[in-house]
Design an enzyme around this catalytic site. Sequence first.
Site, PDB file in Angstrom:
ATOM      1  N   ASP A   9       0.881  -1.161   0.000  1.00  0.00           N
ATOM      2  CA  ASP A   9       0.000   0.000   0.000  1.00  0.00           C
ATOM      3  C   ASP A   9       0.930   1.226   0.000  1.00  0.00           C
ATOM      4  O   ASP A   9       2.116   1.104   0.334  1.00  0.00           O
ATOM      5  CB  ASP A   9      -0.862  -0.042   1.268  1.00  0.00           C
ATOM      6  CG  ASP A   9      -1.707   1.197   1.426  1.00  0.00           C
ATOM      7  OD1 ASP A   9      -2.340   1.618   0.443  1.00  0.00           O
ATOM      8  OD2 ASP A   9      -1.724   1.755   2.537  1.00  0.00           O
ATOM      9  N   LEU A  10       0.409   2.373  -0.399  1.00  0.00           N
ATOM     10  CA  LEU A  10       1.272   3.567  -0.463  1.00  0.00           C
ATOM     11  C   LEU A  10       1.075   4.479   0.751  1.00  0.00           C
ATOM     12  O   LEU A  10       1.982   4.653   1.573  1.00  0.00           O
ATOM     13  CB  LEU A  10       0.973   4.334  -1.758  1.00  0.00           C
ATOM     14  CG  LEU A  10       1.735   5.643  -1.952  1.00  0.00           C
ATOM     15  CD1 LEU A  10       3.231   5.402  -2.133  1.00  0.00           C
ATOM     16  CD2 LEU A  10       1.192   6.406  -3.172  1.00  0.00           C
ATOM     17  N   ASP A  11      -0.150   5.061   0.835  1.00  0.00           N
ATOM     18  CA  ASP A  11      -0.423   6.049   1.882  1.00  0.00           C
ATOM     19  C   ASP A  11      -0.397   5.393   3.262  1.00  0.00           C
ATOM     20  O   ASP A  11      -1.172   4.482   3.536  1.00  0.00           O
ATOM     21  CB  ASP A  11      -1.797   6.695   1.646  1.00  0.00           C
ATOM     22  CG  ASP A  11      -1.850   7.475   0.335  1.00  0.00           C
ATOM     23  OD1 ASP A  11      -0.884   8.193   0.052  1.00  0.00           O
ATOM     24  OD2 ASP A  11      -2.856   7.362  -0.387  1.00  0.00           O
ATOM     25  N   THR A  17       0.854  10.505   3.797  1.00  0.00           N
ATOM     26  CA  THR A  17       0.051  11.518   3.095  1.00  0.00           C
ATOM     27  C   THR A  17      -1.249  11.817   3.825  1.00  0.00           C
ATOM     28  O   THR A  17      -1.970  12.729   3.421  1.00  0.00           O
ATOM     29  CB  THR A  17      -0.283  11.035   1.669  1.00  0.00           C
ATOM     30  OG1 THR A  17      -0.586   9.659   1.766  1.00  0.00           O
ATOM     31  CG2 THR A  17       0.875  11.253   0.724  1.00  0.00           C
ATOM     32  N   LYS A  45      -8.904   6.613   6.145  1.00  0.00           N
ATOM     33  CA  LYS A  45      -7.686   5.901   5.733  1.00  0.00           C
ATOM     34  C   LYS A  45      -8.023   4.661   4.915  1.00  0.00           C
ATOM     35  O   LYS A  45      -8.834   3.838   5.331  1.00  0.00           O
ATOM     36  CB  LYS A  45      -6.857   5.507   6.961  1.00  0.00           C
ATOM     37  CG  LYS A  45      -6.109   6.694   7.530  1.00  0.00           C
ATOM     38  CD  LYS A  45      -5.093   6.270   8.580  1.00  0.00           C
ATOM     39  CE  LYS A  45      -4.345   7.489   9.074  1.00  0.00           C
ATOM     40  NZ  LYS A  45      -3.505   7.187  10.234  1.00  0.00           N
ATOM     41  N   SER A 114      -2.569   0.430  -4.334  1.00  0.00           N
ATOM     42  CA  SER A 114      -3.073   1.603  -3.592  1.00  0.00           C
ATOM     43  C   SER A 114      -4.458   2.020  -4.077  1.00  0.00           C
ATOM     44  O   SER A 114      -4.774   1.880  -5.260  1.00  0.00           O
ATOM     45  CB  SER A 114      -2.088   2.764  -3.792  1.00  0.00           C
ATOM     46  OG  SER A 114      -2.666   3.985  -3.387  1.00  0.00           O
ATOM     47  N   ALA A 115      -5.245   2.583  -3.165  1.00  0.00           N
ATOM     48  CA  ALA A 115      -6.575   3.108  -3.523  1.00  0.00           C
ATOM     49  C   ALA A 115      -6.471   4.473  -4.187  1.00  0.00           C
ATOM     50  O   ALA A 115      -7.445   4.977  -4.746  1.00  0.00           O
ATOM     51  CB  ALA A 115      -7.432   3.227  -2.266  1.00  0.00           C
ATOM     52  N   LYS A 145     -11.088  -1.206  -1.699  1.00  0.00           N
ATOM     53  CA  LYS A 145     -10.820  -2.029  -0.513  1.00  0.00           C
ATOM     54  C   LYS A 145     -11.983  -1.802   0.454  1.00  0.00           C
ATOM     55  O   LYS A 145     -12.445  -0.673   0.551  1.00  0.00           O
ATOM     56  CB  LYS A 145      -9.506  -1.574   0.159  1.00  0.00           C
ATOM     57  CG  LYS A 145      -8.266  -1.679  -0.723  1.00  0.00           C
ATOM     58  CD  LYS A 145      -7.064  -1.008  -0.039  1.00  0.00           C
ATOM     59  CE  LYS A 145      -5.866  -0.947  -0.970  1.00  0.00           C
ATOM     60  NZ  LYS A 145      -4.720  -0.215  -0.403  1.00  0.00           N
ATOM     61  N   GLU A 169       0.077  -3.150   4.668  1.00  0.00           N
ATOM     62  CA  GLU A 169      -1.074  -2.239   4.748  1.00  0.00           C
ATOM     63  C   GLU A 169      -1.159  -1.539   6.112  1.00  0.00           C
ATOM     64  O   GLU A 169      -0.824  -2.137   7.125  1.00  0.00           O
ATOM     65  CB  GLU A 169      -2.357  -3.074   4.607  1.00  0.00           C
ATOM     66  CG  GLU A 169      -3.045  -2.979   3.290  1.00  0.00           C
ATOM     67  CD  GLU A 169      -3.655  -1.620   2.969  1.00  0.00           C
ATOM     68  OE1 GLU A 169      -3.762  -0.768   3.882  1.00  0.00           O
ATOM     69  OE2 GLU A 169      -4.007  -1.411   1.814  1.00  0.00           O
ATOM     70  N   ASP A 170      -1.677  -0.296   6.096  1.00  0.00           N
ATOM     71  CA  ASP A 170      -1.861   0.419   7.361  1.00  0.00           C
ATOM     72  C   ASP A 170      -3.332   0.631   7.706  1.00  0.00           C
ATOM     73  O   ASP A 170      -3.636   1.206   8.756  1.00  0.00           O
ATOM     74  CB  ASP A 170      -1.194   1.802   7.299  1.00  0.00           C
ATOM     75  CG  ASP A 170      -1.963   2.750   6.408  1.00  0.00           C
ATOM     76  OD1 ASP A 170      -2.318   2.342   5.283  1.00  0.00           O
ATOM     77  OD2 ASP A 170      -2.238   3.888   6.839  1.00  0.00           O
TER      78      ASP A 170
END
Length: 219
Positions: A9-11, A17, A45, A114-115, A145, A169-170
């Site tokens: 995942d990115l953020d 971000t 999130k 990522s979303a 997601k 993932e966060d």
Amino acid sequence: MNKIGVIFDLDGVIVDTAKYHFLAWKKLADDLGFEFTEEHNELLKGVSRVRSLEILLDIGKVTVSEERKQEFLVSKNEDYLSYITKMEADEILPGASELLDALDEAGIKYVLGSASKNAPLILKQIGLYDRFAGIVDGNSVSKAKPDPEVFLIGANKLGLEPSQCVVFEDAIAGIEAAKNANMVAVGIGDEKTLSEADYNFNNLTEVPGNFFTELTTLN
Ligand code: BG6
Ligand code: MG
């Protein structure tokens, strides 16, 4: 599981971000005349842009036309872009670059899942775009997601079965998406919040050096 691939995942995993999303959503809430707190921001999130707006409008008990919603989505993203277009490599979260280096060294491929529709731009800003074997972002999926779609496309790009993929993932929705995809889920952040994950670390610096070799020897 003798061959594995990784989906990031990115953020919240590679960059923080959430603070920029917060500022941009808060501006919209301010304009609409209601309070939007950091706690409210937690609810957004991992959630798509459209769904985030719906949650925000629910918080403010605001009802607007579809046309106004579209305008809000555009103006929020313009604000968000004003922050992320200033991002540089120093905003890569601790441990992320080292982890990518270790995966390169071990010959383990990784893709992004990522979303965010802004994911390619962010990766270019921080200089990591070319490192990924593939990029799956908010433009590539029709279902957000916790639907597993984003990660299943990621597995396809890796050329691996879902059960051979390890997801970092966060967000709760992201951990659910990974489990729905039958993948190994690694939660980055608060262990209690991400209790559905198979493994938990507070941040990427905590991932042990032998983590991936241990996984490949399982089963
Ligand atoms: C996710 C974030 O990665 O992307 C969410 O965690 C965000 O907070 C979502 O809403 C969509 O991002 P974007 O950049 O397409 O508005
Ligand atoms: Mg995230």
